[in-house]
Design an enzyme around this catalytic site. Sequence first.
Site, PDB file in Angstrom:
ATOM      1  N   ARG A 347       1.027  -1.240  -0.002  1.00  0.00           N
ATOM      2  CA  ARG A 347       0.087   0.133   0.095  1.00  0.00           C
ATOM      3  C   ARG A 347       0.701   1.073   0.063  1.00  0.00           C
ATOM      4  NH1 ARG A 347      -1.857  -4.253  -0.376  1.00  0.00           N
ATOM      5  NH2 ARG A 347      -3.815  -4.990   0.681  1.00  0.00           N
ATOM      6  N   ARG A 363      -0.478  -7.544   7.864  1.00  0.00           N
ATOM      7  CA  ARG A 363      -1.672  -8.295   7.231  1.00  0.00           C
ATOM      8  C   ARG A 363      -2.008  -8.196   5.994  1.00  0.00           C
ATOM      9  NH1 ARG A 363      -5.295  -3.686  10.103  1.00  0.00           N
ATOM     10  NH2 ARG A 363      -5.138  -4.902  11.759  1.00  0.00           N
ATOM     11  N   ASP A 364      -1.740  -6.951   5.278  1.00  0.00           N
ATOM     12  CA  ASP A 364      -1.941  -6.734   3.709  1.00  0.00           C
ATOM     13  C   ASP A 364      -1.050  -7.694   2.901  1.00  0.00           C
ATOM     14  OD1 ASP A 364      -3.899  -4.800   4.408  1.00  0.00           O
ATOM     15  OD2 ASP A 364      -2.488  -3.005   4.342  1.00  0.00           O
ATOM     16  N   ASP A 488      -9.920  -1.436  11.614  1.00  0.00           N
ATOM     17  CA  ASP A 488      -8.994  -0.344  12.531  1.00  0.00           C
ATOM     18  C   ASP A 488     -10.023   0.628  13.097  1.00  0.00           C
ATOM     19  OD1 ASP A 488      -6.749  -1.668  12.018  1.00  0.00           O
ATOM     20  OD2 ASP A 488      -6.339  -0.344  10.380  1.00  0.00           O
ATOM     21  N   HIS A 639     -12.391  -5.445  -0.348  1.00  0.00           N
ATOM     22  CA  HIS A 639     -11.588  -6.350   0.427  1.00  0.00           C
ATOM     23  C   HIS A 639     -12.744  -7.703   0.812  1.00  0.00           C
ATOM     24  CE1 HIS A 639      -7.967  -7.386   3.005  1.00  0.00           C
ATOM     25  NE2 HIS A 639      -8.442  -8.447   2.976  1.00  0.00           N
ATOM     26  N   GLN A 685     -10.279  -0.101  -3.071  1.00  0.00           N
ATOM     27  CA  GLN A 685     -10.566  -0.141  -1.778  1.00  0.00           C
ATOM     28  C   GLN A 685     -12.175  -0.394  -1.569  1.00  0.00           C
ATOM     29  OE1 GLN A 685     -10.327   2.668   1.608  1.00  0.00           O
ATOM     30  NE2 GLN A 685      -8.580   1.887   1.777  1.00  0.00           N
TER      31      GLN A 685
END
Length: 797
Positions: A347, A363-364, A488, A639, A685
């Site tokens: 990212r 995590r990505d 988040d 996602h 996204q």
Amino acid sequence: MQFGYFDDENKEYVIERPDTPKSWSNYLGSTEYGAIITNNAGGYSFYRSAAQGRFMRMRFNSIPMDQPGRYFYLYDRDRKDYWSASWQPVGKPLDKYRSVCRHGTAYTIIESEYDKIGTESTYFVPLDRYFECWLQKVTNKDKVKRRLRIFTFVEYANNWYLWQDFINLQYTQFILKMSIVNNIIDHGINVLLPDDSGDFQHHDGNRHTFFGVIGADITGYDTDRDIFLGNYRSYNNPEVVENGQCTNSLATGDNGCGVLQTDIDLEPGEFKELAVFMGIGKAAVEGKKVINEFQNIEKVHREFNRVKQYWHSRLQGMHVKTPDAEFNSMTNMWSPFNCLMTYAWSRAASLVYSGERDGLGYRDTVQDLLGVLHTIPEDAGKRLELMITGQVSTGGAMPVVKPFAHNPGKENPPQEQEYRSDDCMWLFNTIPAYVKETGDTGFYDKVLPYADKGKDTVLGHMKRAIEFNLQRSGAHGLPCGLYADWNDCLELGHNGETVFVAFQLRYALKTFIEICDMLRRNDDSKWAQQHLQALDKNLQEHAWDGEWFVRAYRYDGMKFGSKDNNEGSMWLNPQSWSVLSGHASPEQAQKVMKVVNKRLATDFGIMIVDPPYAKTDHKVVKAPLFNPGMKENASIFSHTQGWAVIAETMLGHGDLAFKYYRTFMPAAYNTKAEIRQIEPYVNCQFTHSKYSPRFGASRLPWLTGAAAWSYYSATQYILGVQPDYNGLKIDPCIPSSWKEYRVTRKFRNKNLTITVKNDNGVQKGVQKIILNDSEIKGQFIHIDDMKENNDVIVLMG
């Protein structure tokens, strides 16, 4: 409204109108030398890091869009008119100016025609090199001789570190030193200091880039941006271009640019080519070497063809032919290429991400690997090992791993309050997928260090990840939320509990048991089975809300995603993952996915939560920071879409699974580009949901977890070609209207052509598989039964 089309044969997306709703971009180069370019030649270039190695300036969220960039200005020495080889920045009227952009695999070609002069600008980064090339072809389509002058243009950063260049102007405006050596421009920063261009942790140092031209004589130059543009002007009307003559300015301090002037005379029908080279190093050293190497324009063409062949070869792992042409365009080219770019840049570099996420988010990145395992298994394996060494000895993970600075065994671990509860849970999706793709079961016994101290086998790392969440469980026996789970915006508090991660933990335990059973690690298997039984009990007692599963518990016992909540009463992730993890009973699985369809599904995708947050204190949940229908506040978060598709295929709902898939598939909006606005060839996204006045508009293209999960769900769960430890499982779940489709797949040096026939119009179920004219039992093709080339016929029913 349509702005372009998919050229499947050439693996390109062709933009026929340059006035796209947003800038439509592409990626060039590699993780060593990267670049982003738009359909109007905007963008920027960087060395290794978009945040700390960006030497070319571009202004984000600016007007006009995506400026500056890599420009060729053309000036007619007789008619005193000028334009640019890309529609922008000059922006001639479109009734007089024609532009076609072809975005391909790590290259972009922009064709234009204005006043009977045709141009073709080809942008690419030669393989394994630290420079880029702009190949320019100019053709006279007029009936008279034309005398043209070409001006190149690039605007330089005054410091490679993005923040310094844009913010710390009292410093960076006084460190630039431009010079010209043998007609090659040298862009220097801190030229009195030692060279440390590779040390990104130290922002101040002697750094250089070069800029040169081959194929034409240099008749002038400018390196002072303000002199080139002129006062109170912009990129659309530079004073030097308007006057038709460079001033030979040399910038010291303030702002630099790279402008080289060349003259071209063309008879009717004649064309000439020149090439620009911009890269890392001093003009007198690296620049001179490159210019000398590429004196022959044919070598430039050869290097360009090498780039095309290289990237096309990386996309050969799978090819599909289904009744849906748009699905084919995505699955054969743009989805895997999107996955490769997301794998490369995480990212960290796009037209939106401007360096605030430098490095590989844990995590990505672990999830991103799912989209590239079959195309680049060796590279993916190395990246996977890197990420495993980003796990610390507690079982948690470093939030970000910087490949250019990572030092396993010596990193400082995160503080307890900095851990994310989901980070290492993603290893249970990716590690088995890698082993199943490669057949390397010995990988589980490979010893790798932890980030901070100690080492363990890969299986040991996985067990430590499970223990991390088991040891951090809350009052209901569910994993704690810690700093954050996947979302988040949920403020659970360290000791709050996340049902989503509980389902991930359930999936991890189930997967760990399968691995241990295969490896005959009986004690570890029994250990995991005991914890699985306890977790299932806690989930049924504390997470089931009667019609769906709740999302989480805050530290004080407050529920998220419950029917008792006025806002955010239902969340998508717990429902899809209750099915993916195998926890939901058959009755519960059907029930929760029906509620998903009723409450969350829209024409443009499935919302992440419903209804949005408006009155809830943002200290309870951060979603109200965003407008309703945007981002984490009830948008269509891309996602999550693949998880819902997978869940529906597991339930046998092929029609609904594919309907969901098309609602977020970019190519489905190619003829409705005015709605989606961003690129119709890559994932994004999120999309504005029905709660937003921009319903259907999508944002943040390219770098997203949706790239991997959309491709993974399409190939392994809709088309049903699933690698396993000892071969391939064929388990399609398709629209009942599909009567036949074909998949060609490379698998462990074997080639398979798989033809799936669905004469009975079912959505799921395999009646018979015929491998090389011999019928086999079940849905599994063992690797030992495969030849080098295999013909597979699958009869559904």
